[in-house]
Design a protein around this motif. Structure first.
Motif, PDB file in Angstrom:
ATOM      1  N   GLN A 319       0.965  -1.322   0.255  1.00 41.84           N
ATOM      2  CA  GLN A 319       0.098  -0.322   0.429  1.00 41.84           C
ATOM      3  C   GLN A 319       0.607   1.315  -0.293  1.00 41.84           C
ATOM      4  N   GLN A 320       1.859   1.384   0.367  1.00 43.36           N
ATOM      5  CA  GLN A 320       3.161   2.554   1.014  1.00 43.36           C
ATOM      6  C   GLN A 320       3.694   2.836  -0.150  1.00 43.36           C
ATOM      7  N   VAL A 321       4.217   1.371  -1.011  1.00 39.05           N
ATOM      8  CA  VAL A 321       4.581   1.713  -2.226  1.00 39.05           C
ATOM      9  C   VAL A 321       3.269   2.285  -3.547  1.00 39.05           C
ATOM     10  N   ALA A 322       2.393   1.604  -3.758  1.00 37.45           N
ATOM     11  CA  ALA A 322       2.032   1.864  -4.555  1.00 37.45           C
ATOM     12  C   ALA A 322       1.359   4.073  -4.564  1.00 37.45           C
ATOM     13  N   GLU A 323       1.109   4.693  -2.649  1.00 37.76           N
ATOM     14  CA  GLU A 323       0.819   5.697  -2.920  1.00 37.76           C
ATOM     15  C   GLU A 323       2.045   6.612  -3.198  1.00 37.76           C
ATOM     16  N   LEU A 324       3.029   5.960  -3.034  1.00 35.93           N
ATOM     17  CA  LEU A 324       4.427   7.011  -3.629  1.00 35.93           C
ATOM     18  C   LEU A 324       3.779   6.938  -4.888  1.00 35.93           C
ATOM     19  N   GLU A 325       3.539   6.048  -5.918  1.00 34.98           N
ATOM     20  CA  GLU A 325       3.645   5.931  -7.052  1.00 34.98           C
ATOM     21  C   GLU A 325       2.922   7.120  -7.661  1.00 34.98           C
ATOM     22  N   VAL A 326       1.546   7.347  -6.870  1.00 42.38           N
ATOM     23  CA  VAL A 326       0.751   7.764  -7.577  1.00 42.38           C
ATOM     24  C   VAL A 326       1.906  10.079  -7.327  1.00 42.38           C
ATOM     25  N   LYS A 327       2.155   9.909  -5.965  1.00 44.56           N
ATOM     26  CA  LYS A 327       3.139  11.045  -5.807  1.00 44.56           C
ATOM     27  C   LYS A 327       3.988  11.258  -7.054  1.00 44.56           C
ATOM     28  N   LEU A 328       4.754  10.057  -6.792  1.00 45.96           N
ATOM     29  CA  LEU A 328       5.976   9.890  -8.620  1.00 45.96           C
ATOM     30  C   LEU A 328       5.004  10.840  -9.668  1.00 45.96           C
ATOM     31  N   LEU A 329       4.012  10.279 -10.215  1.00 45.76           N
ATOM     32  CA  LEU A 329       3.345  10.165 -11.052  1.00 45.76           C
ATOM     33  C   LEU A 329       2.794  12.192 -11.088  1.00 45.76           C
ATOM     34  N   ASN A 330       2.267  12.185 -10.041  1.00 42.53           N
ATOM     35  CA  ASN A 330       2.126  13.606  -9.904  1.00 42.53           C
ATOM     36  C   ASN A 330       2.889  14.523  -9.544  1.00 42.53           C
ATOM     37  N   GLU A 332       5.203  15.244  -7.228  1.00 47.93           N
ATOM     38  CA  GLU A 332       4.755  15.220  -5.992  1.00 47.93           C
ATOM     39  C   GLU A 332       6.123  14.826  -4.880  1.00 47.93           C
ATOM     40  N   ILE A 333       6.998  14.134  -5.790  1.00 49.99           N
ATOM     41  CA  ILE A 333       8.431  13.402  -5.187  1.00 49.99           C
ATOM     42  C   ILE A 333       9.764  13.089  -6.506  1.00 49.99           C
ATOM     43  N   THR A 334      10.612  12.915  -5.497  1.00 50.35           N
ATOM     44  CA  THR A 334      11.271  12.285  -7.032  1.00 50.35           C
ATOM     45  C   THR A 334      11.270  11.617  -6.824  1.00 50.35           C
ATOM     46  N   VAL A 335      12.033  10.064  -7.363  1.00 52.68           N
ATOM     47  CA  VAL A 335      12.265   8.538  -6.788  1.00 52.68           C
ATOM     48  C   VAL A 335      12.928   8.115  -6.218  1.00 52.68           C
ATOM     49  N   ALA A 336      14.540   9.229  -5.935  1.00 48.55           N
ATOM     50  CA  ALA A 336      14.994   8.649  -4.869  1.00 48.55           C
ATOM     51  C   ALA A 336      15.021   8.986  -3.644  1.00 48.55           C
ATOM     52  N   GLY A 337      14.218  10.387  -3.898  1.00 49.89           N
ATOM     53  CA  GLY A 337      13.088  10.603  -2.229  1.00 49.89           C
ATOM     54  C   GLY A 337      11.867   9.682  -2.018  1.00 49.89           C
ATOM     55  N   ALA A 338      11.537   8.939  -3.351  1.00 50.73           N
ATOM     56  CA  ALA A 338      10.574   7.562  -2.361  1.00 50.73           C
ATOM     57  C   ALA A 338      10.392   7.171  -1.926  1.00 50.73           C
ATOM     58  N   VAL A 339      12.286   6.454  -2.867  1.00 51.11           N
ATOM     59  CA  VAL A 339      12.863   5.169  -2.417  1.00 51.11           C
ATOM     60  C   VAL A 339      13.537   5.319  -0.916  1.00 51.11           C
ATOM     61  N   LYS A 340      14.124   6.404  -0.222  1.00 45.36           N
ATOM     62  CA  LYS A 340      14.588   7.321   0.308  1.00 45.36           C
ATOM     63  C   LYS A 340      13.490   6.963   1.558  1.00 45.36           C
ATOM     64  N   GLN A 341      12.724   7.146   1.694  1.00 44.08           N
ATOM     65  CA  GLN A 341      11.342   7.731   2.265  1.00 44.08           C
ATOM     66  C   GLN A 341      11.208   6.197   3.069  1.00 44.08           C
ATOM     67  N   LEU A 342      10.743   5.316   1.751  1.00 40.95           N
ATOM     68  CA  LEU A 342      10.616   3.901   1.711  1.00 40.95           C
ATOM     69  C   LEU A 342      11.319   2.636   3.219  1.00 40.95           C
ATOM     70  N   PHE A 343      12.163   3.359   2.575  1.00 46.31           N
ATOM     71  CA  PHE A 343      13.570   2.890   3.188  1.00 46.31           C
ATOM     72  C   PHE A 343      13.528   3.277   5.017  1.00 46.31           C
ATOM     73  N   ASP A 344      13.941   4.390   4.759  1.00 45.77           N
ATOM     74  CA  ASP A 344      13.962   4.949   6.226  1.00 45.77           C
ATOM     75  C   ASP A 344      12.454   4.801   6.898  1.00 45.77           C
TER      76      ASP A 344
END
Length: 348
Positions: A319-330, A332-344
């Motif tokens: 679910q978290q990945v899906a939500e970040l994917e929406v932000k990426l497509l919009n 609202e966040i960079t790919v590197a930022g999304a990955v960092k958020q997941l692992f943080d």
């Protein structure tokens, strides 16, 4: 009473579970015995156990593999690839039948394209190789490729070991012929065979550096009828080309041969080529190095698989990945930022 069984001799009714049934416990002793005695049914059951994604099946599958490990490693593992239409299945059937007639036991692990909807095998290998499938000295196992990098089923390596424990001394691994599957199969086999068509020099210009440098042998297939003369010319072209390429195996120049599966010509020469390769590789100790390289590659690929499985199995992860994917497509966040958020968040 519905769901009950009673007799007229006074015995108590027996409750039947209509919808839920406990799975019968796996008898590893019986499965091991059946596999090592050469039972194709036991081998099929063992492979199904290894391929199972059920959590409770994994320890049993690994225990089975551990028990038969000492009986593995006595086969020659041959990877087979080729362009669509090259006739891989036709060749494998003819080649396999020749080998079984000569006293060999042949296992074919055919890596099929998968349905993007069901994840099941699209191609029916047993219908493609009907004669070989009926041969008691042969075993054919199609593997769906869904969810696996490069189109190679993640359990293909373990399946090979079970086949070796069952006494199969020749194992043929057929690839889908595209993408990264060639490299993956090359890393798990001893000899890598490329099937080409007559006059295919132009078609290979774009792939020769990728696939031809993996190939220990090249078969110019369908070398019969009007194609026979052209096939011999194509073989000569490949032999010349092989001298300009980095050898796939040290001390070995890639061989090329014309083969007709329908006329059964060139099949015995193909086997002789593979046997010559084995002899040359053993003399230089590269055979042992290649087997060790296969195990090392398997080890690291399993680490990667385990890391991916562990990552996605965390509660709420998908679910978290899906939500970040929406932000990426919009945006609202960079790919590197999304990955960092997941692992943080994972490390918190």
């Amino acid at each position: 009473m519905e769901g009950l069984h009673s007799s007229h001799d006074g015995m108590k009714p027996i409750q039947r579970k209509k919808f839920k049934r406990n799975k019968a416990p796996i008898d590893i002793d019986e499965l091991e015995r059946g596999i090592t005695e050469g039972s194709r049914l036991s081998l099929a059951k063992g492979i199904t156990l290894l391929e199972s994604v059920a959590i409770h099946d994994k320890p049993a599958g690994q225990e089975l593999l551990r028990r038969v490990l000492s009986k593995t490693g006595n086969s020659i593992r041959i990877g087979i690839t080729g362009v669509p239409g090259a006739g891989k299945s036709t060749f494998i059937e003819a080649f396999g039948l020749m080998l079984t007639k000569a006293g060999h036991k042949v296992a074919v692990l055919a890596v099929d394209p998968s349905s993007s909807i069901t994840g099941g095998s699209i191609l029916g290998d047993k219908t493609r190789m009907e004669l070989l499938a009926r041969d008691p000295q042969a075993f054919i196992r199609p593997s769906p490729t869904a969810g696996t990098l490069g189109g190679v089923h993640r359990k293909t390596r373990e399946t090979m070991l079970l086949c070796e424990a069952a006494g199969y001394d020749v194992i043929l691994v057929e690839t889908v012929g595209v993408g990264q599957s060639e490299t993956a199969v090359r890393e798990m086999t001893d000899f890598f065979l490329l099937l080409a068509l007559t006059g295919a020099g132009d078609e290979l210009q774009g792939m020769k550096k990728g696939i031809m440098e993996l190939a220990d042998g090249i078969i110019v297939h369908k070398a019969d009828g009007e194609n026979e003369r052209l096939a011999k010319k194509t073989v000569r072209d490949y032999r010349q080309l092989a001298h300009f390429l980095q050898p796939a195996s040290p001390g070995w120049t890639t061989h090329a041969l014309p083969v007709s599966s329908t006329k059964e010509t060139g099949l015995s020469e193909t086997w002789e080529m593979i046997q010559e390769f084995k002899t040359v590789m053993k003399q230089s100790d590269y055979w042992t190095e290649r087997r060790q390289s296969q195990t090392r590659s398997w080890f690291y690929s399993m680490i990667n698989d385990h890391l991916v499985d562990s990552f996605y199995s965390a509660p709420g992860r998908k679910q978290q990945v899906a939500e970040l994917e929406v932000k990426l497509l919009n945006d609202e966040i960079t790919v590197a930022g999304a990955v960092k958020q997941l692992f943080d968040e994972q490390n918190q």
